[in-house]
Design a protein around this motif. Structure first.
Motif, PDB file in Angstrom:
ATOM      1  N   TRP A  82       0.847  -1.174   0.000  1.00 58.02           N
ATOM      2  CA  TRP A  82       0.000   0.000   0.000  1.00 58.02           C
ATOM      3  C   TRP A  82       0.894   1.239   0.000  1.00 58.02           C
ATOM      4  N   ALA A  83       0.331   2.352  -0.439  1.00 63.95           N
ATOM      5  CA  ALA A  83       1.080   3.606  -0.447  1.00 63.95           C
ATOM      6  C   ALA A  83       0.279   4.684   0.270  1.00 63.95           C
ATOM      7  N   LEU A  84       0.953   5.410   1.126  1.00 63.71           N
ATOM      8  CA  LEU A  84       0.398   6.579   1.791  1.00 63.71           C
ATOM      9  C   LEU A  84       0.871   7.811   1.018  1.00 63.71           C
ATOM     10  N   GLY A  90      -2.413  18.477   2.843  1.00 69.44           N
ATOM     11  CA  GLY A  90      -2.055  17.656   3.989  1.00 69.44           C
ATOM     12  C   GLY A  90      -2.936  16.452   4.198  1.00 69.44           C
ATOM     13  N   GLU A  91      -4.029  16.322   3.430  1.00 69.67           N
ATOM     14  CA  GLU A  91      -4.893  15.156   3.567  1.00 69.67           C
ATOM     15  C   GLU A  91      -4.124  13.892   3.173  1.00 69.67           C
ATOM     16  N   LEU A  92      -4.391  12.803   3.887  1.00 73.13           N
ATOM     17  CA  LEU A  92      -3.691  11.549   3.650  1.00 73.13           C
ATOM     18  C   LEU A  92      -4.552  10.620   2.806  1.00 73.13           C
ATOM     19  N   LEU A  93      -3.965  10.104   1.727  1.00 73.06           N
ATOM     20  CA  LEU A  93      -4.636   9.176   0.834  1.00 73.06           C
ATOM     21  C   LEU A  93      -3.974   7.812   0.920  1.00 73.06           C
ATOM     22  N   LEU A  94      -4.754   6.762   0.652  1.00 74.02           N
ATOM     23  CA  LEU A  94      -4.243   5.395   0.649  1.00 74.02           C
ATOM     24  C   LEU A  94      -4.548   4.771  -0.706  1.00 74.02           C
TER      25      LEU A  94
END
Length: 228
Positions: A82-84, A90-94
């Protein structure tokens, strides 16, 4: 610098200028899984790391959304991960990722090998906050293709790996939780006896609660022999 575009479940898109890529290694929560992965790599001649987990900086332009990977020889392979991704606000996506690595070069230096092939990322992503309550149940699978026949080579859950929250803390402690950062998770063990040196790779990150799946797939194409 690479610019990647991710489609979110609501149909919106996020365009992100990638400025930093970090590849985690030996990042299983289970020390048995970590030992299994070290053993897999040891069979290929890769030296045992002095500390786990590891973290390798990778050139930002190697984060790519592509369907073909050009290689110099046949001893290269991917890894389901998986990649962060840290968006501009600044929002974090997966998302799903596949770290394509030069296994011949890896015996001389893991960091070198990580910079010899791309980190292939999917074109869709989830907001981390939307799936975080059930992260451990998310599935991670990979298939390889040889002569037109596809075989599953990896099958597990995110519960087998260190969490995004763990890596968020690591990045924050290094002042590296910044827009344009990509953190690749490290991988789960490969199925014994399946040839990883394949003609193609396919990776899926699945959410059993919703039935949604993020997919990527690419062919592996050897380059022509050098002249001279």
């Amino acid at each position: 610098m690479a610019e990647l575009t991710f489609e979110l479940p609501d149909g919106s898109t996020r365009e992100i200028d990638i400025v930093q890529v970090l590849n985690a290694g030996y990042a299983g929560r289970s020390q048995d899984d970590v030992a299994a992965h070290i053993a897999e790599l040891a069979e290929l001649g890769v030296p045992t790391p002095s500390v786990t987990p590891t973290l390798y900086p990778v050139a930002p332009y190697l984060a790519q959304q592509i369907d073909r990977v050009a290689v110099q020889h046949r001893r290269t392979s991917g890894e389901a991960e998986w990649a962060l991704v840290v968006a501009g606000d600044g929002e974090l996506l997966l998302t799903a990722a596949c770290d394509h690595t030069d296994r011949d070069l890896e015996v001389h230096g893991v960091a070198w090998s990580k910079n010899a092939g791309p980190d292939v990322l999917a074109r869709r992503a989830w907001r981390l906050a939307d799936v975080e309550p059930r992260l451990d149940d998310l599935t991670l699978r990979a298939w390889v293709t040889h002569d037109g026949t596809e075989t599953e080579i990896q099958h597990g859950t995110l519960g087998e790996l260190l969490t995004p929250a763990y890596w968020v803390d690591v990045l924050r402690s290094r002042d590296a939780l910044t827009p344009g950062t990509v953190l690749i998770s490290g991988t789960i063990p490969m199925a014994p006896g399946v040839d990883q040196f394949a003609d193609a790779w396919r990776v899926e990150l699945g959410d059993p609660a919703t039935g949604d799946t993020i997919r990527l797939a690419y062919d592996v194409r050897p380059m022509p022999e050098p002249i001279g």
